[in-house]
Structure formats: C-alpha cells, structure tokens
Design a protein around this motif. Sequence first.
Motif, PDB file in Angstrom:
ATOM      1  N   LEU A 142      24.773  69.506  19.353  1.00 17.44           N
ATOM      2  CA  LEU A 142      25.495  68.358  18.797  1.00 17.44           C
ATOM      3  C   LEU A 142      24.517  67.255  18.421  1.00 17.44           C
ATOM      4  N   GLU A 143      23.558  67.007  19.287  1.00 18.12           N
ATOM      5  CA  GLU A 143      22.556  65.975  19.008  1.00 18.12           C
ATOM      6  C   GLU A 143      21.708  66.373  17.795  1.00 18.12           C
ATOM      7  N   GLU A 144      21.321  67.624  17.734  1.00 13.80           N
ATOM      8  CA  GLU A 144      20.496  68.130  16.636  1.00 13.80           C
ATOM      9  C   GLU A 144      21.215  68.032  15.293  1.00 13.80           C
ATOM     10  N   HIS A 145      22.536  68.228  15.289  1.00 14.36           N
ATOM     11  CA  HIS A 145      23.311  68.242  14.039  1.00 14.36           C
ATOM     12  C   HIS A 145      24.111  66.961  13.821  1.00 14.36           C
ATOM     13  N   ARG A 146      23.780  65.905  14.526  1.00 10.83           N
ATOM     14  CA  ARG A 146      24.544  64.649  14.474  1.00 10.83           C
ATOM     15  C   ARG A 146      24.501  63.971  13.098  1.00 10.83           C
ATOM     16  N   ASP A 147      23.355  63.923  12.475  1.00 12.49           N
ATOM     17  CA  ASP A 147      23.201  63.170  11.225  1.00 12.49           C
ATOM     18  C   ASP A 147      24.130  63.698  10.138  1.00 12.49           C
ATOM     19  N   GLY A 148      24.904  62.792   9.549  1.00 19.17           N
ATOM     20  CA  GLY A 148      25.780  63.132   8.435  1.00 19.17           C
ATOM     21  C   GLY A 148      27.051  63.860   8.830  1.00 19.17           C
TER      22      GLY A 148
END
Length: 191
Positions: A142-148
């Motif tokens: 979740l943290e890794e894919h948070r942006d956008g």
Amino acid sequence: MQRIVIVGSGGAGKSTLAREMGEVLDLPVIHLDVEHWLPGWVEPPTEEWEARVAELVAGPAWIIDGNYGGTIGARMAAADAIVFIDLPRRVCLWRVIRRVATGRGRTRADMAPGCPEKFDLKFLKWVWDYPRRSRGTVLALLEEHRDGREIHRLRSSREVRRFLAGLEPAGSARTATHEPGTADSKQGESA
C-alpha cells in the motif's frame, strides 16, 4: 474510481464488498477465485495465471477482489484505488467457518465452477496466520503504490459499511465521500 483492487484476509468480506461496490459504481466485478481456480481446486501454471491477470487489469474499468500474492503488485500498479479490509483475525476466521458450515458442498457465485465449499484446514491456518504472515506485506505494498491512488484501509465492519454508504452512484460528480479526521476512507491515509 474506475479500477479498484480489494484485498484482505479470507473471510474479510472482499467478494461481498466488490459486488456491492460494483452495483453502486456500475463497474464490472472480477473475483480472482473465479479466474484462478480450475475445476477440482486445481491451480493453473504460474505463467498462465500471470498472463490472465495482465489481461484482466488491461481493461478500462473494474473491481478486482482477491489476494494471490504473486500478482498483487501488478494489480495495485494498474489500480486507481485500493481497498484493504483489515479486520481482526477472529472476525475473519468466524466468517470462514460459518461460510463452510452453511455452504459445504456447494460452489459460491464468487468461486470457480467445480470448486465446492469444503473444510480446508490449510486455508483456516492461512486465515489465522494472515495478520502475522501477510498483513505486513500488504501494508508495505500500500505504501509502495500510494502515489496517485486512493487508499482505503477499513479496520472494522462498521468502517466497511460507512465506506460503502459514502460511495455515490455512477454518473455522479464524485464516487466517494471522505469524512475529515476519520481513520477510514481517507485518500492518502497512512496504512
């Protein structure tokens, strides 16, 4: 929200939420259990499964529910919203046991044909171990894919109901409402 991934432990309510969101948002729902399993609970070869997931996420709009760790990163990368149903272990385990007791021998609508509900000690152990073995990985993703992306981490059945009630039907100006200061349904919330 047009491309939504729903993840969480077995028994968390991923398939139910996906169906309900699909109705509200008028989006197609893809249950990974239907796509993954072959009759008799046979798994497809890894390359075949990865190609199938790539095909599924290439679509313009969808709600995909399910875990399948080997492809979760690809699904999150393709999504514009991710919902993590992060319920307590006891709730998930109880739901799985109840599901087996009430549906034993029948195939659920969100399961592949030829894969009837059964008592599976290995699956129950996976649900029990989910907080220790899988939850941290999901939080890191979740943290890794948070942006956008919108990130929705729902920690109780009440938060799930509130999140669903906050969705606005397809065609409205917004598709989700966010209550400032709540732990659930906040875009950009730390997982």
